[in-house]
Design a protein around this motif. Sequence first.
Motif, PDB file in Angstrom:
ATOM      1  N   THR A 166       0.838  -1.205   0.000  1.00 21.78           N
ATOM      2  CA  THR A 166       0.000   0.000   0.000  1.00 21.78           C
ATOM      3  C   THR A 166       0.873   1.256   0.000  1.00 21.78           C
ATOM      4  O   THR A 166       2.065   1.189   0.319  1.00 21.78           O
TER       5      THR A 166
ATOM      6  N   ARG B 161       2.330   4.834   1.403  1.00 21.86           N
ATOM      7  CA  ARG B 161       2.792   5.193   2.740  1.00 21.86           C
ATOM      8  C   ARG B 161       1.814   6.187   3.373  1.00 21.86           C
ATOM      9  O   ARG B 161       2.084   7.384   3.502  1.00 21.86           O
ATOM     10  N   HIS B 162       0.634   5.677   3.734  1.00 21.08           N
ATOM     11  CA  HIS B 162      -0.399   6.491   4.350  1.00 21.08           C
ATOM     12  C   HIS B 162      -0.761   5.913   5.710  1.00 21.08           C
ATOM     13  O   HIS B 162      -0.476   4.749   5.996  1.00 21.08           O
TER      14      HIS B 162
ATOM     15  N   THR C 219      -3.540   4.630   8.616  1.00 16.68           N
ATOM     16  CA  THR C 219      -4.693   3.735   8.576  1.00 16.68           C
ATOM     17  C   THR C 219      -5.951   4.518   8.190  1.00 16.68           C
ATOM     18  O   THR C 219      -6.206   5.598   8.718  1.00 16.68           O
TER      19      THR C 219
ATOM     20  N   HIS D 102      -4.742   2.816   1.278  1.00 13.68           N
ATOM     21  CA  HIS D 102      -4.666   1.934   2.445  1.00 13.68           C
ATOM     22  C   HIS D 102      -6.082   1.518   2.819  1.00 13.68           C
ATOM     23  O   HIS D 102      -6.377   0.329   3.023  1.00 13.68           O
ATOM     24  N   ARG D 103      -6.979   2.488   2.865  1.00  9.81           N
ATOM     25  CA  ARG D 103      -8.378   2.194   3.200  1.00  9.81           C
ATOM     26  C   ARG D 103      -9.046   1.371   2.095  1.00  9.81           C
ATOM     27  O   ARG D 103      -9.782   0.417   2.377  1.00  9.81           O
TER      28      ARG D 103
ATOM     29  N   THR E 287      -7.758  -0.719   0.084  1.00 20.48           N
ATOM     30  CA  THR E 287      -7.261  -2.095   0.125  1.00 20.48           C
ATOM     31  C   THR E 287      -7.922  -2.877   1.257  1.00 20.48           C
ATOM     32  O   THR E 287      -8.441  -3.985   1.059  1.00 20.48           O
TER      33      THR E 287
ATOM     34  N   LEU F 191      -0.859  -6.895   5.329  1.00 25.77           N
ATOM     35  CA  LEU F 191      -0.226  -5.674   4.816  1.00 25.77           C
ATOM     36  C   LEU F 191       1.285  -5.774   4.962  1.00 25.77           C
ATOM     37  O   LEU F 191       1.804  -6.100   6.039  1.00 25.77           O
TER      38      LEU F 191
ATOM     39  N   GLN G 132       5.385  -0.636   2.301  1.00 26.47           N
ATOM     40  CA  GLN G 132       4.660   0.522   1.765  1.00 26.47           C
ATOM     41  C   GLN G 132       5.553   1.277   0.793  1.00 26.47           C
ATOM     42  O   GLN G 132       6.775   1.331   0.961  1.00 26.47           O
TER      43      GLN G 132
END
Length: 309
Positions: free
Chosen positions: A206, A208-209, A211, A216-217, A219, A232, A235
């Motif tokens: 994902t 680099r963010h 949560t 990221h969300r 996924t 996960l 990143q």
Amino acid sequence: MTGGRRPSRGNLELRHLRYFLAVAEELNYGRAAERLRIAQPGLSQQIRTLEEIVGTLLFDRSRRTVSLTLAGELFLVEARKTLAQADTALVAAQRAGRGEVGRIAIGYVASAAYTGILTSLVGSFRRAHPEVELQITEMEMQRQLEALAEDRLDIGFIRPPVSLPVGITSFPLLQEGVLLALPDTHALAEAESVELAALAADTFITPRHGTGVSFHRHTVKACQAAGFHPLLGPQGQDFVTIASMVAVGLGVALVPQSVRCIQLPGIVYRAVAGPAIVAELALGYRRTEPSPAARNFTQHARGFRVGPG
């Protein structure tokens, strides 16, 4: 009044220059008054007031015709320059107020460039406002939002969902489908579409963010809808990095369909079976933007909103 009289304490105003210019060009008080649409006696008084302010005669009244003194001739040259500069200043201020000139600092996530909307929107705005300076910088989304909140950035191209700082808002520019990026050695690499449930044992890469932010969300939410919580893994700073990670076999990734333009050896893109997953590209801006040019850009951008891609 004599030629050597000291200047009056009165203030020189632009109207005095305009009255003087009309008389100097017409060399006739009647025609000058008609041109200015004022009464002739009032014009004569204004010229006398101007001469009091200057402290010397500007017109020779010793003959029946009106003529300029040497002081008047020199004053005419400078008066024309002053009025022209005043008009230039007025036009410049009016254009700035309308947002036709100025400077806009624009940030964008790298994937905004892949969609084509960044170049088409910025290019269209530039053609419409050629004298507005545009400073465009690729910037990670969270840094964009911080810069917007701190007035260091005027416009941001971002990937929701993301928590916006106080005073910052956004609207969608583009919605596009989400694809699955797989190593070309993956067991499902030859499939036309892939069920996410079949990837429950795979590692998902994902951006680099934090949560709950952006992909990221996307996924986590998509995998949970398929019946499992994703494993996960590493990143990436951007989707080029993520595509590289997938290509070398570090995992799989959900990516916006525009990322398909990143063609690297070792990676394939496949449709996700089942309900469509949609990602959004949005324009972030300040709710109370003081810059007319930035407000114009935001308004211009609204014309580029499109439906699902």
